[in-house]
Design a protein around this motif. Structure first.
Motif, PDB file in Angstrom:
ATOM      1  N   GLU A 495       0.825  -1.205   0.000  1.00 23.29           N
ATOM      2  CA  GLU A 495       0.000   0.000   0.000  1.00 23.29           C
ATOM      3  C   GLU A 495       0.862   1.259   0.000  1.00 23.29           C
ATOM      4  O   GLU A 495       0.483   2.281  -0.564  1.00 23.29           O
ATOM      5  CB  GLU A 495      -0.926  -0.015   1.218  1.00 23.29           C
ATOM      6  N   LYS A 496       2.026   1.168   0.594  1.00 18.02           N
ATOM      7  CA  LYS A 496       2.940   2.305   0.622  1.00 18.02           C
ATOM      8  C   LYS A 496       3.568   2.562  -0.742  1.00 18.02           C
ATOM      9  O   LYS A 496       3.635   3.698  -1.215  1.00 18.02           O
ATOM     10  CB  LYS A 496       4.030   2.054   1.664  1.00 18.02           C
ATOM     11  N   SER A 497       3.998   1.489  -1.388  1.00 16.59           N
ATOM     12  CA  SER A 497       4.708   1.625  -2.658  1.00 16.59           C
ATOM     13  C   SER A 497       3.786   1.611  -3.862  1.00 16.59           C
ATOM     14  O   SER A 497       4.190   1.984  -4.964  1.00 16.59           O
ATOM     15  CB  SER A 497       5.729   0.504  -2.799  1.00 16.59           C
ATOM     16  N   LYS A 498       2.538   1.140  -3.653  1.00 12.26           N
ATOM     17  CA  LYS A 498       1.566   0.949  -4.731  1.00 12.26           C
ATOM     18  C   LYS A 498       2.051  -0.082  -5.750  1.00 12.26           C
ATOM     19  O   LYS A 498       1.583  -0.104  -6.887  1.00 12.26           O
ATOM     20  CB  LYS A 498       1.245   2.275  -5.435  1.00 12.26           C
ATOM     21  N   GLU A 499       2.964  -0.941  -5.333  1.00 13.83           N
ATOM     22  CA  GLU A 499       3.452  -2.028  -6.169  1.00 13.83           C
ATOM     23  C   GLU A 499       2.851  -3.335  -5.654  1.00 13.83           C
ATOM     24  O   GLU A 499       2.955  -3.650  -4.466  1.00 13.83           O
ATOM     25  CB  GLU A 499       4.981  -2.110  -6.131  1.00 13.83           C
ATOM     26  N   GLN A 500       2.233  -4.095  -6.550  1.00 12.35           N
ATOM     27  CA  GLN A 500       1.531  -5.313  -6.145  1.00 12.35           C
ATOM     28  C   GLN A 500       2.305  -6.595  -6.468  1.00 12.35           C
ATOM     29  O   GLN A 500       1.876  -7.674  -6.105  1.00 12.35           O
ATOM     30  CB  GLN A 500       0.163  -5.371  -6.828  1.00 12.35           C
ATOM     31  N   GLY A 501       3.411  -6.469  -7.153  1.00  3.51           N
ATOM     32  CA  GLY A 501       4.136  -7.662  -7.578  1.00  3.51           C
ATOM     33  C   GLY A 501       4.970  -8.285  -6.476  1.00  3.51           C
ATOM     34  O   GLY A 501       5.007  -7.812  -5.334  1.00  3.51           O
ATOM     35  N   LEU A 502       5.654  -9.363  -6.836  1.00  3.28           N
ATOM     36  CA  LEU A 502       6.496 -10.068  -5.878  1.00  3.28           C
ATOM     37  C   LEU A 502       7.768  -9.277  -5.594  1.00  3.28           C
ATOM     38  O   LEU A 502       8.339  -8.653  -6.488  1.00  3.28           O
ATOM     39  CB  LEU A 502       6.873 -11.443  -6.421  1.00  3.28           C
ATOM     40  N   SER A 503       8.214  -9.326  -4.349  1.00  2.82           N
ATOM     41  CA  SER A 503       9.505  -8.746  -3.993  1.00  2.82           C
ATOM     42  C   SER A 503      10.612  -9.622  -4.562  1.00  2.82           C
ATOM     43  O   SER A 503      10.376 -10.752  -5.019  1.00  2.82           O
ATOM     44  CB  SER A 503       9.646  -8.657  -2.476  1.00  2.82           C
ATOM     45  N   ALA A 504      11.831  -9.128  -4.525  1.00  2.00           N
ATOM     46  CA  ALA A 504      12.972  -9.913  -5.008  1.00  2.00           C
ATOM     47  C   ALA A 504      13.096 -11.218  -4.227  1.00  2.00           C
ATOM     48  O   ALA A 504      13.415 -12.267  -4.796  1.00  2.00           O
ATOM     49  CB  ALA A 504      14.254  -9.092  -4.891  1.00  2.00           C
ATOM     50  N   GLU A 505      12.834 -11.152  -2.912  1.00  3.48           N
ATOM     51  CA  GLU A 505      12.933 -12.358  -2.084  1.00  3.48           C
ATOM     52  C   GLU A 505      11.865 -13.383  -2.465  1.00  3.48           C
ATOM     53  O   GLU A 505      12.144 -14.591  -2.533  1.00  3.48           O
ATOM     54  CB  GLU A 505      12.785 -11.994  -0.598  1.00  3.48           C
ATOM     55  N   ALA A 506      10.635 -12.901  -2.712  1.00  5.59           N
ATOM     56  CA  ALA A 506       9.559 -13.824  -3.081  1.00  5.59           C
ATOM     57  C   ALA A 506       9.802 -14.426  -4.456  1.00  5.59           C
ATOM     58  O   ALA A 506       9.520 -15.609  -4.689  1.00  5.59           O
ATOM     59  CB  ALA A 506       8.214 -13.101  -3.053  1.00  5.59           C
ATOM     60  N   LYS A 507      10.327 -13.628  -5.374  1.00  4.08           N
ATOM     61  CA  LYS A 507      10.663 -14.154  -6.699  1.00  4.08           C
ATOM     62  C   LYS A 507      11.697 -15.266  -6.583  1.00  4.08           C
ATOM     63  O   LYS A 507      11.587 -16.304  -7.250  1.00  4.08           O
ATOM     64  CB  LYS A 507      11.191 -13.037  -7.596  1.00  4.08           C
ATOM     65  N   GLN A 508      12.693 -15.048  -5.726  1.00  4.81           N
ATOM     66  CA  GLN A 508      13.746 -16.057  -5.559  1.00  4.81           C
ATOM     67  C   GLN A 508      13.185 -17.324  -4.936  1.00  4.81           C
ATOM     68  O   GLN A 508      13.537 -18.445  -5.336  1.00  4.81           O
ATOM     69  CB  GLN A 508      14.873 -15.501  -4.694  1.00  4.81           C
TER      70      GLN A 508
END
Length: 571
Positions: A495-508
């Motif tokens: 909600e802060k960044s308005k980015e809904q995608g996976l973080s780098a950690e989640a992608k890994q």
């Protein structure tokens, strides 16, 4: 030799007993998912189903089996030594697997009493449970004569169940969850596949559907080899609801941009291990509109792969079993299939498809996650065969079911819904928009993420009736509290960044799981490879601990072999 670890803490998470007066209606009253992938349409959610119950609460419905069918059942009960199973109406989701008991040898095929409540009070949870029988009947009828009323099952009350259980030995009384791993049995898979092939060859609806979708390929021909792999993505869409209901949003599929980012990691995993197989992609579940289908068609073209859109099967009039048969025709063209879907009962029989491994995507809320016990039991208990001493003697590489728990795999609303459902399933919760409005970080620029997490957590607990004088009244260990806050932290950050995608950690995390999945199965012993998969699936998490009951209900018969007997044959 590695051995598959089994955990035994007594915290079994089962369906409520069917006769329990305080059973959880909302947990079991769900819209019938008539597609092999998901609900019939985007707005076909659980809330709508519950509202329909209230509208029709006065309707009296006849659920009992006929007298002739009951006599036939009782005759079979008396003359055979077949197991006897009570199947509660609360266990609707378990039917996705249980129906495959129809393919067991007759002596092993259970005699089942599908329980219902007689004359439930209008609007009561018992009436709601009875409505689940409609979906259970759909599963039974989809198998044709494989599962016959009278010969194999009847519909009865708890009084009937008690009478029949009392008439047989304790050894014949089985728990329905003992059959949750039935699809791992080779003979069951083989017989189910023969049924699918017969349906494909004989039913005009399936023939017509496949004629539009697939080129004609004869896979029995001696010259043909399967060279490509397939990714199947289950799409679970819900239309916007005017009134917030967490169960509508918990495991909905993220938007196309987020999903493309997730699927990118499958292709990245393939490239990182030097995989040479072409990875085609297919979709099941909720139908796409024209624009959505174009987006995914263009995506497939950009990857140089084929896209198969099988998420229109309901609209094309295929029933449950016809949908699985159509998916059989598709997956049988590939050397291996990886099936990805957010946690749902409709994914649970996808592992019956040829050379298919299923990945159930869900949140991570530690030990108490709703509905996770049955999901986690499959990779822990079904894949590795064991000896009398509990030693691993082998493992299957395909036809398996795995669990990926990572809150970032969910939508932001899905994460919130998962927490709300866990804290209090029946409370009237606030929507994400309402909570963010109350949090009001825009007018509180100095609020840190940690403060936002604490405030949001307290608001969720307040809605759930779990706050008393400004302090949580729910008993949470530090470990569990950290699990909640970890998930809430994803909401706050998005909600802060308005980015809904996976973080780098989640992608890994996701890419590592896919690397293990796509690695050639002949490069390592099957038991070791299975354990490496579980290690990647639990990276950074506490492995889920199965309860003693879960193990006792399933382990004894579902995956035991005669290893010691082969080494030390009887005199």
């Amino acid at each position: 030799m590695k051995t598959s670890p089994l955990t035994t803490a007594p915290i079994f998470d089962a369906h409520p007993a069917p006769a329990a007066p305080q059973a959880n209606t909302a947990a079991t009253v769900q819209l019938p998912n008539t597609t092999a992938g998901h609900a019939t349409h985007a707005n076909a959610g659980r809330a709508g189903f519950q509202q329909s119950l209230l509208r029709a609460s006065g309707a009296e419905r006849e659920l009992a089996s006929s007298r002739d069918k009951v006599k036939e059942f009782e005759k079979e009960l008396a003359k055979s030594e077949r197991p006897v199973v009570q199947f509660p109406p609360s266990a609707r989701g378990d039917m996705n697997a249980y129906k495959y008991t129809a393919f067991l040898d007759e002596k092993d095929r259970p005699l089942t009493v599908f329980e219902y409540f007689k004359n439930p009070r209008p609007g009561s949870e018992q009436e709601a449970f009875n409505r689940n029988l409609d979906v259970i009947k759909q599963h039974l009828e989809s198998l044709g004569d494989k599962f016959q009323e009278g010969r194999d099952y009847i519909f009865g009350t708890l009084q009937d169940v008690t009478k029949y259980k009392a008439s047989v030995s304790e050894e014949r009384r089985k728990h329905y969850q003992q059959y949750d791993g039935v699809m791992a049995k080779p003979e069951v898979r083989e017989r189910a596949h023969e049924m699918f092939k017969a349906k494909i060859a004989s039913e005009p609806e399936i023939k017509a559907y496949l004629a539009k979708k697939l080129p004609s390929v004869d896979f029995t021909a001696a010259h043909h080899t399967r060279e490509s792999r397939l990714i199947v993505v289950n799409i679970n869409k819900r239309a916007h609801q005017e009134e917030w209901n967490p169960r509508e949003y918990r495991h909905t599929t993220p938007d196309d941009a987020v999903m493309r980012g997730m699927i990118d990691e499958v292709y990245n995993a393939q490239n990182s291990i030097g995989g040479k197989d072409k990875l085609d992609i297919s979709f099941v579940g909720s139908a796409f509109n024209e624009q959505e289908q174009k987006v995914w068609s263009d995506y497939a073209k950009s990857k140089g792969v084929n896209a198969h859109f099988f998420n229109d099967m309901v609209g094309e009039g295929l029933d449950r079993n016809q949908q699985r048969a159509a998916m059989f025709a598709l997956t049988d063209r590939y050397k291996a299939t990886t099936y990805l879907g957010h946690q749902s009962g409709v994914n649970e029989d996808a592992q019956i498809l040829p050379r298919t491994n299923v990945y159930s995507l869900s949140e991570y809320l530690g030990q108490g996650q709703v509905g996770i016990s049955r999901v986690e039991a499959r990779p822990q208990l079904d894949t590795v065969k064991t000896s009398d001493l509990g030693m691993a003697t082998g493992a299957s590489s395909m036809g398996n079911f795995y669990s990926l728990r990572n809150s970032e795999l969910l939508t932001t609303k899905g994460i919130l819904a998962a927490i709300q459902i866990k804290v209090n399933l029946t409370a009237k919760h606030s929507s994400l928009e309402d909570l963010m409005s109350k949090l009001d970080r825009k007018n509180n620029p100095d609020m840190t993420d940690a403060q936002a997490i604490d405030k949001l957590f307290n608001m969720i607990l307040t809605d759930a009736g779990k706050m008393n004088d400004g302090k949580p009244s729910i008993n949470l260990s530090d470990e569990v509290r950290d699990d909640y806050k970890r998930a809430i932290g994803v909401i706050v950050q998005r909600e802060k960044s308005k980015e809904q995608g996976l973080s780098a950690e989640a992608k890994q995390y996701f890419a590592n799981a896919m690397k293990q999945e796509l690695t050639r199965h002949d490069q390592q012993d099957p038991v070791g490879q299975h354990e490496d998969k579980l290690t990647s699936h639990n990276a950074g998490l506490r492995p889920y601990t199965l309860g003693r009951n879960q193990i006792d209900h399933r382990r004894p018969t579902e995956n035991h072999d005669d290893y010691l007997k082969s080494v030390f044959p009887p005199d």
